[in-house]
Design a protein around this motif. Structure first.
Motif: not given
Length: 481
Positions: A260-271
């Motif tokens: 959750d931490i990098p997904f949220r702060t970096l604005g990630l989506m599907y790999p």
């Protein structure tokens, strides 16, 4: 006094926020003074899974009695769910969530805190009936279920929240600020790790033994969507996590807190792809144990993501569990922990100008730390001043339910399914890679130990058809998703 019209009006308000509250709510100062919550302004809550984590979820959602807990559902009220009965003695008791939701029409919202394999079926059943839902992490047992619930929340216009409570931790704002300000420069890599599993995992599944079933346990309902089979000891109430039929392993347990931490702060989506390796256990020379029905004792996952608005370059994320952690970066002093205490769990976000280190983000201290190549450091507090349980994660969901779908309270939730769905899909991609890694052909040879190319929008592995069997699952009649 309440008549049928008043009750219907109350439910319309809570579900749709379409009727002005002054039309049907008696002013609080008339009924009970400052701070009094009128019965017509209470949310009627029910718990699906009332023991273990479910006990704290429904307790926190009740906001110290501010809201009304009208029903409790559990397959074993002889276990830890007894505490919820003591706390909410007026709540009606059920073993089957389907019966509860069909019979008790006054329920507005439910918390779902069951083993992973029941999350999707229970949430869909509740959402189909217009109930707001709070679902423990991981949101679902598989990727297909996560996509279905995400889309269903929008269709049904229900307020949702996943139980990764660290998403509501205000200290995440410090990490977000470091990234948004460009202090790390270009970010290209993220490393995530955990000491889980801390339960039996990697061995042979226990043999069924109906004679050992606790008298208070409804095993049929515990199995839920899985095929009916005799009771298996040493799985209920916790060790189910290590078996694919019921759990999602170390990734499912804490992946939604860590990733959750990098997904949220970096604005990630599907790999765009996933690959893995797993630790081998040898009970005899030269031949590794093979138990594909269960999660491995340790694994290493690599996921790649395209460039985002937060970081203009592609990002590689690695995950390791079973106590395997990354090497200690040179710019972090050798005596400093990386991640959390004793470096047991953590996240490293690596940029060209420095590194961010954080702990697991559940209810542990986040412990955010910034180390820059020029020697600059900035640390968040190691003791967090929490004014309410779990950063108010459940209470914020309750407030949003009362404000209504599309309200500012709803839009302010940190883990509604619009966010939690894609994030959970990313977490579960690691499990898809692990299960594919263990596939054998008719000759007994492993044939799927390769990088898996992922079409996220269409939920398909494009270069290995056999891997797509793990995108979803089959269901016993009555528990379909």
């Amino acid at each position: 006094m309440k008549n049928k019209k008043t009750q219907n009006s109350r439910r319309e308000f809570i579900k749709n926020s379409a009727i002005a509250s002054s039309f049907f709510i008696v002013p609080r100062n008339v009924l009970g003074g400052v701070g009094f919550t009128a019965p017509s302004d209470q949310l009627n809550l029910a718990a699906i899974g009332a023991g273990g984590k479910g006990a704290s979820d429904i307790r926190n959602a009740s906001v110290n009695g501010r809201e009304n807990v009208v029903a409790l559902c559990d397959v074993d009220f002889g276990g830890s769910a007894k505490k919820s009965i003591e706390q909410f003695p007026k709540a009606k008791l059920y073993a089957d969530y389907r019966e509860m939701l069909d019979k008790q029409k006054d329920i507005d919202a439910v918390t779902i805190s069951t083993p992973d394999h029941v999350h999707g079926p229970a949430a869909k059943y509740a959402m189909d009936r217009g109930k707001h839902v709070y679902v423990q992490k991981p949101l679902t047992h598989n990727i297909r279920e996560a996509r279905i619930l995400t889309e269903l929340a929008r269709t049904q216009k229900v307020v949702t929240q996943m139980g990764n409570q660290g998403g509501s931790n205000p200290l995440l704002g410090m990490v977000q600020g470091w990234i948004d300000s460009g202090k790390l420069g270009k970010i290209s890599k993220v490393q995530v790790w955990t000491n889980r599993p801390v339960w039996p995992q990697g061995g042979e599944m226990p043999k069924s033994d109906a004679s050992q079933k606790p008298e208070s346990l409804n095993w049929d309902l515990w199995l839920g969507p899985n095929e009916l089979k005799p009771y298996t000891p040493n799985i209920h109430p916790f060790n189910w996590r290590g078996w694919w039929d019921y759990g999602t392993g170390a990734l499912g347990d804490v992946g939604c807190h860590l990733i959750d931490i990098p997904f949220r702060t970096l604005g990630l989506m599907y790999p765009t792809d996933a690959e893995c390796s797993v630790g081998s256990v040898f009970s005899q020379m030269w031949t590794a144990d093979y138990h594909p029905e269960g999660c491995p004792a340790s694994s290493f996952i690599t996921l790649h993501f395209g460039a985002t608005d937060k970081s203009k370059s592609p990002i590689e994320m690695t995950w390791s569990d079973g106590g395997i952690r990354p090497s200690h970066p040179d710019i972090i002093p050798a005596n400093d922990d990386i991640g959390g205490k004793n470096s047991a769990n953590g996240v490293l976000i690596l940029g060209e100008k420095g590194i961010i280190s954080t702990n697991i983000n559940d209810s542990s201290p986040l412990m955010p730390k910034l180390y820059l190549n020029d020697g600059t450091t900035e640390f968040g507090p190691e003791v967090e001043p929490n004014e309410e349980p779990e950063y108010g994660h459940q209470r914020l969901w309750v407030d949003a339910c009362k404000a209504g779908f599309g309200s500012k309270e709803h839009k302010g939730l940190t883990s509604s399914f619009d966010y939690a769905g894609p994030m959970t899909e990313t977490v579960l991609m690691g499990n898809l890679a692990i299960r594919s890694y263990m596939l054998k052909d008719k000759n007994g040879d492993f044939f799927a130990r390769k990088k898996l190319l992922w079409d996220g929008e269409n939920m398909r592995i494009t270069n290995l058809e056999e891997a797509n069997q793990f995108v979803g699952r089959s269901y016993r009649k009555g528990f379909e998703v």
